[in-house]
Design a protein around this motif. Sequence first.
Motif, mmCIF file in Angstrom:
data_model
loop_
_atom_site.group_PDB
_atom_site.id
_atom_site.type_symbol
_atom_site.label_atom_id
_atom_site.label_comp_id
_atom_site.label_asym_id
_atom_site.label_seq_id
_atom_site.Cartn_x
_atom_site.Cartn_y
_atom_site.Cartn_z
ATOM 1 N N ILE A 7 0.304 -1.019 -0.535
ATOM 2 C CA ILE A 7 -0.212 -0.212 0.542
ATOM 3 C C ILE A 7 1.237 0.903 0.200
ATOM 4 O O ILE A 7 0.558 1.982 -0.355
ATOM 5 C CB ILE A 7 -0.433 0.212 0.660
ATOM 6 C CG1 ILE A 7 -1.951 -0.974 0.841
ATOM 7 C CG2 ILE A 7 -1.300 1.352 1.265
ATOM 8 C CD1 ILE A 7 -3.089 -0.971 2.093
ATOM 9 N N GLN A 8 2.128 1.482 0.693
ATOM 10 C CA GLN A 8 2.992 2.431 0.857
ATOM 11 C C GLN A 8 3.050 2.513 0.013
ATOM 12 O O GLN A 8 3.980 3.659 -1.015
ATOM 13 C CB GLN A 8 3.700 2.479 1.386
ATOM 14 C CG GLN A 8 5.359 3.290 1.717
ATOM 15 C CD GLN A 8 6.364 2.661 2.994
ATOM 16 O OE1 GLN A 8 5.822 1.334 3.497
ATOM 17 N NE2 GLN A 8 7.413 3.615 2.961
ATOM 18 N N TYR A 9 3.920 1.455 -1.875
ATOM 19 C CA TYR A 9 4.574 1.469 -2.852
ATOM 20 C C TYR A 9 3.421 2.140 -3.857
ATOM 21 O O TYR A 9 3.994 2.174 -4.897
ATOM 22 C CB TYR A 9 5.539 0.280 -2.955
ATOM 23 C CG TYR A 9 6.925 0.702 -1.837
ATOM 24 C CD1 TYR A 9 7.184 1.794 -2.154
ATOM 25 C CD2 TYR A 9 6.978 -0.212 -1.188
ATOM 26 C CE1 TYR A 9 8.385 2.666 -1.142
ATOM 27 C CE2 TYR A 9 8.077 -0.193 -1.072
ATOM 28 C CZ TYR A 9 9.029 1.157 -0.635
ATOM 29 O OH TYR A 9 10.074 1.338 -0.025
ATOM 30 N N THR A 10 2.126 1.232 -3.949
ATOM 31 C CA THR A 10 1.240 1.500 -4.508
ATOM 32 C C THR A 10 -0.373 2.443 -4.111
ATOM 33 O O THR A 10 0.581 3.155 -3.791
ATOM 34 C CB THR A 10 0.707 0.117 -5.218
ATOM 35 O OG1 THR A 10 0.484 -0.325 -4.057
ATOM 36 C CG2 THR A 10 2.160 -0.497 -5.737
ATOM 37 N N SER A 11 -1.239 1.898 -4.349
ATOM 38 C CA SER A 11 -2.223 2.302 -4.039
ATOM 39 C C SER A 11 -3.634 1.571 -3.086
ATOM 40 O O SER A 11 -2.815 0.248 -3.331
ATOM 41 C CB SER A 11 -3.087 3.175 -5.276
ATOM 42 O OG SER A 11 -3.523 1.889 -6.052
ATOM 43 N N ALA A 12 -4.647 2.560 -2.538
ATOM 44 C CA ALA A 12 -5.563 1.921 -1.846
ATOM 45 C C ALA A 12 -5.823 0.706 -2.645
ATOM 46 O O ALA A 12 -6.333 -0.285 -2.348
ATOM 47 C CB ALA A 12 -5.701 2.134 -0.874
ATOM 48 N N THR A 13 -5.902 1.825 -4.556
ATOM 49 C CA THR A 13 -7.365 0.436 -5.046
ATOM 50 C C THR A 13 -6.408 -0.442 -5.404
ATOM 51 O O THR A 13 -7.608 -1.978 -6.175
ATOM 52 C CB THR A 13 -7.982 1.313 -6.220
ATOM 53 O OG1 THR A 13 -8.435 2.588 -5.508
ATOM 54 C CG2 THR A 13 -8.831 0.656 -7.036
ATOM 55 N N SER B 101 8.376 4.454 -10.574
ATOM 56 C CA SER B 101 7.756 2.719 -11.310
ATOM 57 C C SER B 101 8.421 2.117 -10.730
ATOM 58 O O SER B 101 8.234 1.017 -10.627
ATOM 59 C CB SER B 101 8.219 2.992 -12.719
ATOM 60 O OG SER B 101 10.077 3.317 -13.366
ATOM 61 N N GLY B 102 9.643 2.386 -10.801
ATOM 62 C CA GLY B 102 10.665 1.586 -9.717
ATOM 63 C C GLY B 102 9.792 1.892 -7.596
ATOM 64 O O GLY B 102 10.345 -0.287 -8.104
ATOM 65 N N ARG B 103 8.999 2.105 -7.803
ATOM 66 C CA ARG B 103 8.378 1.961 -6.047
ATOM 67 C C ARG B 103 7.530 1.511 -6.375
ATOM 68 O O ARG B 103 6.668 0.517 -5.836
ATOM 69 C CB ARG B 103 7.821 3.590 -5.632
ATOM 70 C CG ARG B 103 9.441 4.172 -4.911
ATOM 71 C CD ARG B 103 9.040 5.675 -4.657
ATOM 72 N NE ARG B 103 7.500 5.740 -3.422
ATOM 73 C CZ ARG B 103 8.477 5.496 -2.711
ATOM 74 N NH1 ARG B 103 9.685 5.494 -1.691
ATOM 75 N NH2 ARG B 103 7.760 5.531 -1.255
ATOM 76 N N TRP B 104 6.690 1.752 -7.738
ATOM 77 C CA TRP B 104 5.248 1.030 -7.592
ATOM 78 C C TRP B 104 5.717 -0.826 -8.437
ATOM 79 O O TRP B 104 4.791 -1.647 -7.736
ATOM 80 C CB TRP B 104 5.038 0.973 -9.104
ATOM 81 C CG TRP B 104 3.771 0.809 -9.138
ATOM 82 C CD1 TRP B 104 2.935 -0.704 -9.938
ATOM 83 C CD2 TRP B 104 2.599 1.209 -9.432
ATOM 84 N NE1 TRP B 104 1.765 -0.944 -10.308
ATOM 85 C CE2 TRP B 104 1.156 0.578 -9.543
ATOM 86 C CE3 TRP B 104 1.641 2.094 -8.535
ATOM 87 C CZ2 TRP B 104 -0.431 0.304 -9.193
ATOM 88 C CZ3 TRP B 104 0.370 2.336 -8.157
ATOM 89 C CH2 TRP B 104 0.027 2.008 -8.891
ATOM 90 N N THR B 105 6.932 -1.023 -8.713
ATOM 91 C CA THR B 105 7.257 -2.403 -9.209
ATOM 92 C C THR B 105 7.681 -3.114 -7.020
ATOM 93 O O THR B 105 7.059 -4.404 -7.036
ATOM 94 C CB THR B 105 8.663 -2.327 -9.963
ATOM 95 O OG1 THR B 105 8.082 -2.170 -10.919
ATOM 96 C CG2 THR B 105 8.381 -4.007 -9.787
ATOM 97 N N ILE B 106 8.402 -2.344 -6.377
ATOM 98 C CA ILE B 106 8.369 -2.937 -5.491
ATOM 99 C C ILE B 106 7.030 -3.194 -4.859
ATOM 100 O O ILE B 106 6.507 -4.360 -4.453
ATOM 101 C CB ILE B 106 9.585 -1.551 -4.619
ATOM 102 C CG1 ILE B 106 10.586 -1.899 -5.002
ATOM 103 C CG2 ILE B 106 8.968 -2.254 -2.750
ATOM 104 C CD1 ILE B 106 11.777 -0.811 -4.547
ATOM 105 N N GLY B 107 6.305 -2.363 -4.601
ATOM 106 C CA GLY B 107 4.802 -2.009 -4.788
ATOM 107 C C GLY B 107 4.115 -3.694 -4.651
ATOM 108 O O GLY B 107 3.483 -4.506 -4.366
ATOM 109 N N VAL B 108 4.067 -3.515 -6.396
ATOM 110 C CA VAL B 108 3.489 -4.866 -6.778
ATOM 111 C C VAL B 108 4.343 -6.352 -5.782
ATOM 112 O O VAL B 108 3.147 -7.275 -5.833
ATOM 113 C CB VAL B 108 3.523 -4.967 -7.773
ATOM 114 C CG1 VAL B 108 2.762 -6.143 -8.947
ATOM 115 C CG2 VAL B 108 3.125 -4.214 -8.799
ATOM 116 N N VAL B 109 5.628 -6.446 -5.936
ATOM 117 C CA VAL B 109 6.331 -7.700 -5.457
ATOM 118 C C VAL B 109 5.564 -7.726 -3.486
ATOM 119 O O VAL B 109 5.439 -8.710 -3.942
ATOM 120 C CB VAL B 109 7.504 -7.450 -5.504
ATOM 121 C CG1 VAL B 109 8.492 -8.538 -5.156
ATOM 122 C CG2 VAL B 109 7.633 -7.457 -6.544
ATOM 123 N N ALA B 110 5.153 -6.834 -3.749
ATOM 124 C CA ALA B 110 4.678 -6.874 -2.033
ATOM 125 C C ALA B 110 3.850 -7.311 -1.425
ATOM 126 O O ALA B 110 4.087 -9.000 -0.475
ATOM 127 C CB ALA B 110 4.982 -5.335 -1.650
#
Length: 179
Positions: free
Chosen positions: A17-23, A98-107
């Motif tokens: 949630i921290q690296y992507t979005s709540a949705t 985009s790097g943060r988004w990738t970390i968020g997706v993996v998490a």
Amino acid sequence: MLYGLASVTQYFFLLGIQYTSATFACAFINMVPVITFIMALLFGLESVNIKCKSGRAKILGTLVCIGGALLLTLYKGKPLFNYASATSIEKTGTSSSSGRWTIGVVALILGTLFWSSWYIVQLSISKRFPCQYSSTALMIFFGAIQAAFISLSIQHHDFSIWVLNGKLPIIAVLFFVSH
């Protein structure tokens, strides 16, 4: 040690949630039943008979769940509010985001896999230990150990976060311990 799998799950979802979005995180939470069902199929805990209505319903429910999660994830609708500040925030930092988004997706993927694994583990635990209170006590004990380990590994240089400041945190801890 698998008793405390829930604390690791929560950590990965909060990181996601921290690296992507709540949705986006909600879409992954909606994938937990599907992943659990697929894992149960792989481990032989669940069976599907396509000739029966219940087997077709299981497959249809799985596809609907995947479709809903994909719709939530991929559809970028109109914003609820048209604030200029919201669009300026989205335009800044696109390469690092985009790097943060990738970390968020993996998490979030790891969190979903751990959460689904937790349901599978709970099934085997409830078969081996039918006494629910002992099982719950063990789960809380190992979860507390894992949560402390995660917290110490993240904030290993700052022990001041462990100090209770103020009356409300102390009352909350005392209330929790007494119940």
